[in-house]
Design a protein around this motif. Structure first.
Motif, short mmCIF file in Angstrom:
data_model
loop_
_atom_site.label_atom_id
_atom_site.label_comp_id
_atom_site.label_asym_id
_atom_site.label_seq_id
_atom_site.Cartn_x
_atom_site.Cartn_y
_atom_site.Cartn_z
N SER A 576 0.83 -1.21 0.00
CA SER A 576 0.00 0.00 0.00
C SER A 576 0.86 1.25 0.00
O SER A 576 0.54 2.24 -0.69
CB SER A 576 -0.92 -0.01 1.22
OG SER A 576 -1.78 -1.13 1.18
N ASP A 580 0.81 4.15 -2.92
CA ASP A 580 0.69 5.58 -2.61
C ASP A 580 1.89 6.35 -3.14
O ASP A 580 1.76 7.49 -3.63
CB ASP A 580 0.57 5.79 -1.09
CG ASP A 580 -0.73 5.26 -0.53
OD1 ASP A 580 -1.68 5.04 -1.31
OD2 ASP A 580 -0.81 5.06 0.70
N PHE A 649 -4.44 4.72 -1.36
CA PHE A 649 -4.90 3.39 -1.74
C PHE A 649 -5.72 2.80 -0.59
O PHE A 649 -5.44 3.01 0.58
CB PHE A 649 -3.69 2.51 -2.02
CG PHE A 649 -4.01 1.07 -2.35
CD1 PHE A 649 -4.48 0.72 -3.61
CD2 PHE A 649 -3.84 0.07 -1.40
CE1 PHE A 649 -4.75 -0.60 -3.92
CE2 PHE A 649 -4.12 -1.25 -1.70
CZ PHE A 649 -4.58 -1.58 -2.96
N GLY A 650 -6.76 2.01 -0.97
CA GLY A 650 -7.57 1.35 0.04
C GLY A 650 -8.80 2.12 0.44
O GLY A 650 -9.43 1.80 1.45
N ASP A 657 -6.34 3.42 -7.04
CA ASP A 657 -6.36 1.96 -7.04
C ASP A 657 -5.79 1.37 -8.33
O ASP A 657 -5.29 0.23 -8.33
CB ASP A 657 -7.79 1.46 -6.83
CG ASP A 657 -8.32 1.80 -5.44
OD1 ASP A 657 -7.50 2.20 -4.58
OD2 ASP A 657 -9.54 1.69 -5.23
N GLY A 660 -2.40 0.22 -7.83
CA GLY A 660 -2.33 -1.06 -7.13
C GLY A 660 -2.54 -2.22 -8.07
O GLY A 660 -1.85 -3.25 -7.98
N SER A 733 2.47 -0.18 6.18
CA SER A 733 1.13 -0.76 6.32
C SER A 733 1.24 -2.23 6.68
O SER A 733 2.17 -2.92 6.28
CB SER A 733 0.37 -0.60 5.00
OG SER A 733 1.07 -1.23 3.94
N ALA A 738 -4.60 -0.41 3.97
CA ALA A 738 -4.26 0.98 3.69
C ALA A 738 -3.18 1.43 4.66
O ALA A 738 -3.13 1.01 5.82
CB ALA A 738 -5.50 1.86 3.82
#
Length: 868
Positions: A576, A580, A649-650, A657, A660, A733, A738
């Protein structure tokens, strides 16, 4: 939800005795004594308590044993250990070999948490210790961490397995290259299993001795305990109570002998025995409610036994951990785990629910009444162990989902949710080898969260630090560690790639990142193959091997390639934070042109200007000779503020996303490329020539994942500052969750000096969309998403979340911790008032007050998920 032990007892006292939340009187008495033991702290074994196998013997006897093969010495060491802990002061003081008159199942795992280490009987010579110590291997190196096939013992009993070993030995012919190895293996299993049966007999003797002290119901109870131990585990159990006794005793002796393992699919193991009991009770006219109460008590008693050595303060911890502990198969590195998060971690995972382990189409739901009893035990008993994992699928019963929601909201962060829809297909067809559908459907969590084919898998994992991939991509293959101090551009870690100033766009940056990711996967697979099989010469596992499919059939120990499946799991760490950071690089550098990649590298080398004296340029200017620009601390701080303000993200934001999705797709491409590389094809051919047997070809299966376990603090330490605004060394993380709020930023938002909310609140339905990405189905070893919610989170909303997850619409693993930010803050100030506040770690659960401060801080900084 109960925050402390006193509050829990007050709640029970307020209920009528017939209330479903009230455990049986027997369970309450044992629970009271358990809590008392927690406050005193466990009495730990020391190295002086356990003798060496032969060094204290007269020289002639010592030399005779020292000449025995390692497999035989290991088996003799197991026998000596079990004899030692079932005699003398251990019966009275240690809580390992003692019996409470109220207990119906007896025996106890030792106080060998992963964070504190273990004590074992040693059996190597001094010369062997020196030789194998170079590879960080010795008697403490059994890995455990895999799921035993307890069903084998429950169906057959240990004596039948011993008889099988004897029959298999008779069939070994001298012309086989492995004849001597196989004979030693079968003999080691026979010695070990006989030692376990002798241990059970001594426990039965103790029960009979204790019974003589009483003249009431306790006497009859202890005599029944004695009778059960006379029968099982030597013979297969006949009732649920006998089966639970057998399961606990086998689990305990595995842990006593250094194999720290989970229990597996307990509802599938014990369900048939409960059905058998019910059939007998029906004939006698026993009401169904009474049968269920009896079954629930058995599961409650098992839960209590698995919590015998819980610490309520880290001041009670003892550090007996060594660099040799739990060596991974194929590894040549010292073992170092984040002990500040592992003090109450025994890898006692229990997996329930899911579908049946067969080839039927469509798949059949496997939940039964034991499934419900396990959920109720986790809900009603405020204990930290075992970690309960609930497998769900699109046809999981509504009642099961409702029960899961109630259990989660009771505190304890259990059960962990696992998606059959997302995990079974890649476990069946995505590992690069031949895996039976029934095996894939029989997956269970090992000591943390990894999904293994229960009872037939050898397992190893390795970690790839995601943030260091970005460092190497920006810094020509070097890390930021030591930049400008011990090193010019930083510690060299990989082949030199283009300098930051030569990377013209985000697409080119992705290409450089992909190269470094592929290199790290190469590095992991290279080490596994190079050192595979070394543990056989040092620390074989005859007891655990007897419970792993393939070992008895092949005549090979688990450490010698005997298991049916050989599973490798590279784990991407801090994914994560990587997402980011990639988003921040693209937005700030290539879209908004707020700075160049070279300037970003300067910011990260200088920790975003944090801690530098603006009056002394020599403390923050770029190192001469690297051709990098100088930025003032003020400018770096401004840029960091922009990075921190970017979305994360998350949270269900498609623009973020997407990075990701591409990261995991890049990860998949790297693993595919490495797996098919000619270098490993030739090495695999060597391993196949060594380990192939008729009917059981040797294959290395690869099941990737995203995970940190407990090491989100420790694995953040070697990572420099990152483009998402995180400072050097700060935690990352947990797993695929996240990212937390950076440690120097406020976790609680305030207005007019008063805290009004958590600083990062996320609508939970939006967040689930992030993890529904089809690209993530590649992560067959699991990618847990750890979410925190408030203690008053609506149950109906949580049921909706669980239903969506069960359908496969929210990733492959989901954990929920119910805990208010205010509770975490208060627990740090008044820990005695929060001794039952439990949180989800990277792979299990822990009492919040036992965690080291850096871990407590990371939990407080995780996003708070709220109803939509």
């Amino acid at each position: 939800m109960h925050r402390n032990i006193i509050e829990y007892w007050q709640y029970l006292a307020s209920l009528p005795t017939t209330h479903l939340d009230v455990p049986s009187p027997r369970v309450c008495r044992l629970l009271q004594r358990l809590f008392d033991r927690w406050t005193r702290g466990p009495v730990a074994l020391s190295s002086d308590d356990l003798p060496h196998l032969f060094r204290d013997l007269v020289p002639a006897e010592a030399a005779k044993i020292a000449c025995q093969p390692i497999a035989i010495r290991k088996a003799l060491a197991v026998r000596l250990l079990l004899e030692t802990v079932s005699s003398g002061r251990f019966c009275d003081e240690e809580g390992i070999f003692d019996i409470d008159a109220d207990e119906r199942i007896v025996g106890c795992p030792p106080p060998y948490s992963v964070g504190q280490g273990k004590e074992l009987v040693r059996y190597l010579t001094v010369e062997e210790e020196r030789e194998h110590g170079l590879n960080f291997l010795n008697e403490w190196s059994p890995f455990g961490h895999i799921v035993p096939n307890h069903q084998r013992v429950l169906e057959r009993g240990l004596q039948a397995i011993v008889d099988e070993c004897r029959e298999r030995q008779k069939k070994i012919t001298d012309d086989l290259a492995t004849a001597e190895q196989s004979r030693h293996f079968y003999e080691s299993v026979e010695i070990t299993l006989q030692a376990v049966m002798d241990y059970a007999a001594r426990l039965a003797d103790l029960a009979g001795k204790e019974a003589a002290r009483f003249s009431d119901d306790r006497r009859q109870n202890l005599l029944e305990v004695e009778q059960r131990l006379r029968h099982t585990p030597a013979q297969p159990p006949r009732t649920l109570l006998e089966a639970a006794q057998c399961l606990l005793l086998m689990h305990s002796v595995l842990h006593l002998t250094g194999e720290i393992v989970p229990l597996g699919r307990v509802d599938q193991l014990l369900g048939p025995f409960f059905e058998r009991d019910c059939a007998a009770a029906d004939l006698q006219g026993v009401a169904r409610a009474e049968q269920q109460a009896a079954g629930q008590e058995v599961i409650d008693l098992l839960w209590i036994k698995l919590n015998a050595h819980v610490l309520l303060t880290n001041s009670h911890a003892e550090d007996r951990f060594t660099p040799h502990d739990g060596a991974l198969p194929g590894s040549k590195m010292a073992s170092n785990f984040d002990q500040g998060a592992l003090l109450n971690q025994w890898m006692q995972q229990i997996t329930i629910g899911g579908v049946k382990a067969n080839d039927a189409e469509p798949a059949e739901d496997a939940s039964n009444e034991i499934t419900t009893f396990c959920l109720e035990a986790a809900r009603r008993l405020p204990l930290v162990s075992p970690t309960l994992n609930l497998r769900l699928h699109h046809d999981s019963p509504r009642e099961l989902i409702e029960s899961a929601a109630r259990t989660l909201l009771s505190g304890g962060a259990q059960p962990v949710l696992l998606s059959d829809e997302r995990l079974i297909p890649p476990l069946h067809q995505g590992t690069g080898g031949n895996v039976a559908l029934a095996s894939a459907r029989n997956y269970a969590c090992d000591g943390c969260f990894e999904t293994l084919y229960a009872g037939e898998t050898e397992f190893s994992f390795g970690m790839i630090l995601g943030l260091q991939l970005i460092e190497k991509s920006l810094n020509r293959g070097a890390l930021l560690m030591g930049a400008g101090g011990a090193h010019l551009r930083g510690m060299k870690a990989a082949a030199r790639t283009p300098a930051a100033g030569q990377i013209q766009n985000m697409e080119q940056f992705w290409q450089v990142l992909a190269l470094h990711l592929e290199f790290d996967v190469h590095h992991y697979l290279h080490d596994v193959m190079k050192y595979y099989g070394e543990k056989e010469r040092v620390c074989p596992s005859p007891l655990l091997s007897a419970l792993i499919n393939g070992c008895l059939e092949s005549g090979r120990d688990l450490s010698a390639g005997g298991a049916r499946y050989h599973l490798l799991s590279p784990l991407l760490v801090g994914a994560s934070n990587v997402v980011d950071s990639l988003y921040a690089i693209d937005v700030l550098v290539f879209q908004r042109n707020r700075l160049t990649l070279e300037e970003l590298l300067v910011c990260l080398r200088n920790n975003w200007g944090f801690g530098f004296d603006p009056q002394r340029p020599d403390t923050w200017q770029a190192t001469p000779g690297l051709g990098l620009p100088a930025l003032s601390p003020q400018r770096m701080a401004e840029l960091r503020k922009e990075a921190l303000a970017l979305p994360r993200f998350g949270m269900g934001l498609p623009d973020v996303d997407a990075y990701g999705s591409r990261l995991i797709s890049t990860y998949q491409a790297a693993i595919t490329a490495v797996r098919n590389h000619p270098l490993y094809q030739s090495k695999l051919a060597e391993l196949k020539a060594r380990y192939d047997i008729a009917g059981q070809p040797f294959e290395l299966l690869i099941a990737p994942g995203v995970g940190t376990f407990e090491q989100y603090v420790g694995l953040g330490a070697p990572c420099g500052a990152s483009a998402d605004g995180r400072l050097a060394g700060q935690p990352i993380s947990s797993d695929f969750s996240a990212a937390p709020i950076p440690s120097d930023q406020p976790a609680l938002a305030a207005e007019n000096g008063k805290v009004v909310r958590h600083a990062r609140e996320v609508p939970i339905r939006h967040a689930l969309k992030t993890f529904a990405d089809p690209a993530f189905q590649f992560l067959s070893d699991g990618a847990p998403v750890d979410m925190n919610v408030r203690e008053n989170f609506p149950q109906a909303e949580l049921e909706w979340v669980i239903r969506e997850f069960a359908k496969g619409n929210a990733g492959n693993m989901l954990t929920i911790t119910a805990g208010d930010p205010e509770s975490f803050a208060s627990a740090r100030q008044r820990p005695h008032q929060y001794d039952l506040l439990r949180v989800r770690m990277g792979g299990w659960h822990e009492n919040f007050i036992v965690l080291f401060p850096a871990h407590q801080d990371q939990h407080q900084r995780r996003p708070l998920y709220v109803p939509n």
